[in-house]
Design an enzyme around this catalytic site. Structure first.
Site, mmCIF file in Angstrom:
data_model
loop_
_atom_site.group_PDB
_atom_site.id
_atom_site.type_symbol
_atom_site.label_atom_id
_atom_site.label_comp_id
_atom_site.label_asym_id
_atom_site.label_seq_id
_atom_site.Cartn_x
_atom_site.Cartn_y
_atom_site.Cartn_z
ATOM 1 N N HIS A 130 0.871 -1.167 0.000
ATOM 2 C CA HIS A 130 0.000 0.000 0.000
ATOM 3 C C HIS A 130 0.912 1.221 0.000
ATOM 4 C CE1 HIS A 130 -3.262 -2.775 1.723
ATOM 5 N NE2 HIS A 130 -3.494 -2.545 0.433
ATOM 6 N N HIS A 148 2.826 -3.636 6.501
ATOM 7 C CA HIS A 148 1.800 -2.600 6.318
ATOM 8 C C HIS A 148 1.871 -1.596 7.460
ATOM 9 C CE1 HIS A 148 -0.875 -4.762 3.291
ATOM 10 N NE2 HIS A 148 0.047 -5.659 3.586
ATOM 11 N N GLU A 151 1.512 3.352 3.048
ATOM 12 C CA GLU A 151 1.977 2.717 4.287
ATOM 13 C C GLU A 151 3.486 2.544 4.152
ATOM 14 O OE1 GLU A 151 -0.567 -0.738 4.746
ATOM 15 O OE2 GLU A 151 -2.345 0.515 4.467
ATOM 16 N N GLU A 159 1.372 -5.304 10.663
ATOM 17 C CA GLU A 159 0.960 -3.902 10.746
ATOM 18 C C GLU A 159 1.915 -3.251 11.736
ATOM 19 O OE1 GLU A 159 -1.491 -2.416 9.084
ATOM 20 O OE2 GLU A 159 -2.489 -4.157 8.185
HETATM 21 ZN ZN LIG Z 1 -1.982 -2.085 4.164
#
Ligand SMILES: [Zn+2]
Length: 646
Positions: free
Chosen positions: A245, A377, A248, A469
């Site tokens: 992404h 991410h 990110e 994350e």
């Molecule tokens: Zn992501």
């Protein structure tokens, strides 16, 4: 054109009076060699228009007497299509190297040979790209034959490419840098840091591109291994991917720092990093979505919204763009005996929009036997693991484990348990999510989605991928990068070391030859792994006793019981020797489900940007010539057999 040239050559030769070689070294007479007297002419070759020089001479080292003859040769044709054949790998470097042989640099009436060292470096880096398309290393790129040493004044045909990178910095020598710059890196800066790091650690690192983004940016990977550019038998391969992404960005920076850290620590003699790099091949792709990053970076830290730059330049969310094999898995799992691993990509997938970034990852997975992977991410603080798509299509949150639930949990724990923020139960982090579960969660239990990269890794290949994350803020301010690195350095290293959990070994026949299509099953876990082309396999397994079965079409099964102690940190070695089944009606095992013959598999094609080669690779064209052969033979009556490996 030709005649005056030949005349000039003759004249040049005549200008040197005959000299008896027998006069010996003291005589001071030396016979002109071809490289001493040449008539320099303008280099007018399209494929070599970006060479660092602009004059060449004929005849060429391959005996082409004119530009026209050269342009008609298979060697030149190869250079012209190399970019498409190798799908962007090793280019333009390899093309320029070829130009330096076919049309060597001519200066002041003297032909200069390209440097052998440059050839050797490229050969090491690019051989796998040729292997991947079953093409022999071109004979005219024989480093020993057409290249020269420094002492004879060779030239570096890639100096122009290097110029941009090295101009600002002294060549990589001297003591290794012991500090990292904890800043955001633009695309150009990222490329520079990765290339410079690979140059500094040339014996254990190299960079390569797995393709280009929609806007044409190289998806640059830096790999670390005791033999960069090659798969080594029984050495597990790990990939870490950042910035899928585009907005990110913490993962992108973490991987840039990790690359520099691995290089420095190796050079400084850290036993842990040396052990890791000597036993593991690690590939870092800091930015899978460099186009999205540009959009996000234009807004910058503190301004970037929740979604600006998330998608690629086609507005596709790359983590929704992979084939949905999870639905297929749920359909198959209820039928007894059906294989639910190595699922084929359904044809209808290719009718939709497939991002070049997605395609590049899928091809990368096909050419490298990855065992373990993580995708980095931002936006929360948790490690999630497959499946990401809920086993009930309408349930937005539903625990949906894979057959390897136990192992995936261990992998997620390996990361979270050494991450100070993930372990901190008092801190109010990212709204306090995932405190109860110890900062790990099954993806679908968090929120369900299809087309994710991790599900695809697990169901299409041998690779186990988790999603990390890294923190609440997707585009952290620069001052947050140092603490982020401090928190994630140990988790990243511990996670990569997990590639050595479980068992590994060889599946061979009684002559010791690797068995094609061998698969390794574990009783009670409905997910087989397949052996790599060299016969080596890896099976990540949690501690405990397991019944392991190796089998292949035409061979009888071999069953072994293995026990993995709780504290074992190195994969246990378990080899299998398969005996052929007696002749007679053979019971064929179902091989891995790839595309069935006759169906087109676009991953095998010439790439997203059209098909300049006219021919598509045919799946399993048994016993025939490689797919590109027809192209070369259609152009000339001279069949370039030197391109064939066999
Ligand atoms: Zn992501």
């Amino acid at each position: 054109m030709l005649l005056p040239l030949l005349a000039a050559l003759a004249a040049a030769a005549a200008a040197w009076p005959g000299c008896e070689p027998a006069r010996g070294p003291a005589g001071g007479c030396h016979r002109p060699s071809a490289s001493d007297s040449a008539m320099c002419v303008d280099l007018q070759l399209q494929a070599c228009s970006d060479a660092a020089y602009n004059q060449t001479a004929f005849p060429s080292p391959l005996e082409h007497r004119s530009r026209e003859a050269l342009e008609a040769s298979s060697e030149y044709v190869l250079l012209s299509v190399l970019h498409h054949l190798l799908e962007g790998q090793c280019n333009p470097d390899l093309r320029l190297l070829g130009c330096a042989v076919l049309a060597p640099r001519c200066e002041g009436g003297r032909v200069r040979r390209p440097c052998r060292q440059v050839c050797e470096r490229l050969r090491e880096a690019c051989q796998p790209a040729f292997d991947a398309i079953d093409m022999a290393w071109p004979y005219f790129l024989d480093c020993g034959r057409y290249f020269g040493g420094e002492e004879e004044g060779c030239h570096d045909p890639l100096e122009k490419l290097r110029g941009a990178l090295d101009a600002e910095e002294a060549p990589p020598s001297g003591p290794p840098p012991t500090f990292l710059h904890f800043t955001h890196h633009s695309y150009a800066q990222m490329v520079r840091v990765l290339r410079r790091t690979a140059a500094r650690c040339a014996h254990i690192a190299s960079t390569y591109s797995i393709g280009r983004s929609f806007d044409g940016r190289e998806l640059l990977v830096i790999e670390f291994s005791s033999r960069p550019g090659q798969h080594e038998l029984m050495e597990p391969e790990v990939k870490l991917i950042g910035n899928i992404h585009g907005n990110e960005v913490a993962g992108r920076e973490m991987l840039i720092y990790l690359a520099q850290y691995l290089c420095s620590e190796y050079l400084l003699g850290s036993p842990r990093i040396q052990r890791l790099l000597n036993s593991t091949r690690i590939h870092l792709l800091p930015s899978m979505n460099p186009d999205g990053y540009e959009v996000a970076a234009a807004e910058g830290a503190g301004y970037n919204g929740w979604t600006s730059g998330r998608q690629n330049a086609q507005n596709l969310d790359l983590n929704r763009n992979f084939p949905d094999l999870t639905s297929e898995f749920y359909r198959l799992i209820s039928s007894r005996g059906a294989r639910t691993d190595h699922l084929a990509i359904p044809q209808h997938y290719w009718w939709g929009k497939v991002a070049p970034e997605t395609k590049a990852i899928m091809k990368w997975m096909r050419t490298t036997p990855f065992v373990l992977s993580a995708s980095l991410h931002g936006g929360d603080l948790v490690v999630s693991y497959p499946f990401d798509f809920s086993q009930h299509p309408h349930e937005e949150k539903m625990f949906s484990p894979t057959p390897d639930e136990k192992m995936f949990k261990l992998l997620a724990r390996a990361y979270a348990d050494v991450h100070p923020m993930m372990m901190d139960r008092s801190e109010n982090r990212c709204g306090g999510n995932f405190l109860k579960t110890g900062s790990i969660i099954n993806g679908a239990d968090w929120y369900s989605f299809t087309g994710g990269m991790s599900d695809f890794n697990y169901l299409h290949s041998n690779c186990f991928e988790i999603t990390v994350e890294l923190g609440c803020v997707k585009f952290p301010p620069e001052e947050a990068l140092y603490p982020l690195w401090q928190h994630n350095k140990e988790p990243l290293l511990t996670f990569v070391e997990m590639a050595h959990r479980g068992i590994k070994g060889m599946v061979v026949d009684k002559f010791g030859k690797p068995v094609r299509n061998a698969r390794v099953s574990v009783k009670g876990i409905r997910h087989d792994v397949t052996a790599a082309p060299g016969g080596d396999y890896w099976r990540l397994l949690p501690p405990g006793s397991h019944i392991v079965i190796a089998q292949a079409p035409g061979y009888s099964k071999v069953i072994k019981k293995v026990t993995i102690p709780a504290r074992m940190k190195r994969a246990g070695r378990v080899d299998f020797i398969l005996q052929p089944l007696p002749a007679g009606p053979k019971k064929f095992l179902q091989g891995p489900r790839r595309s069935s013959p006759g169906l087109q598999d676009p991953l095998e094609g010439a790439g997203p940007s059209g098909e300049p080669l006219g021919a598509r690779r045919q799946p399993e064209n048994s016993g025939g010539k490689p797919w590109w052969w027809a192209y070369f033979t259609s152009l000339s009556q001279h069949k370039p057999r030197w391109l064939l490996k066999y």
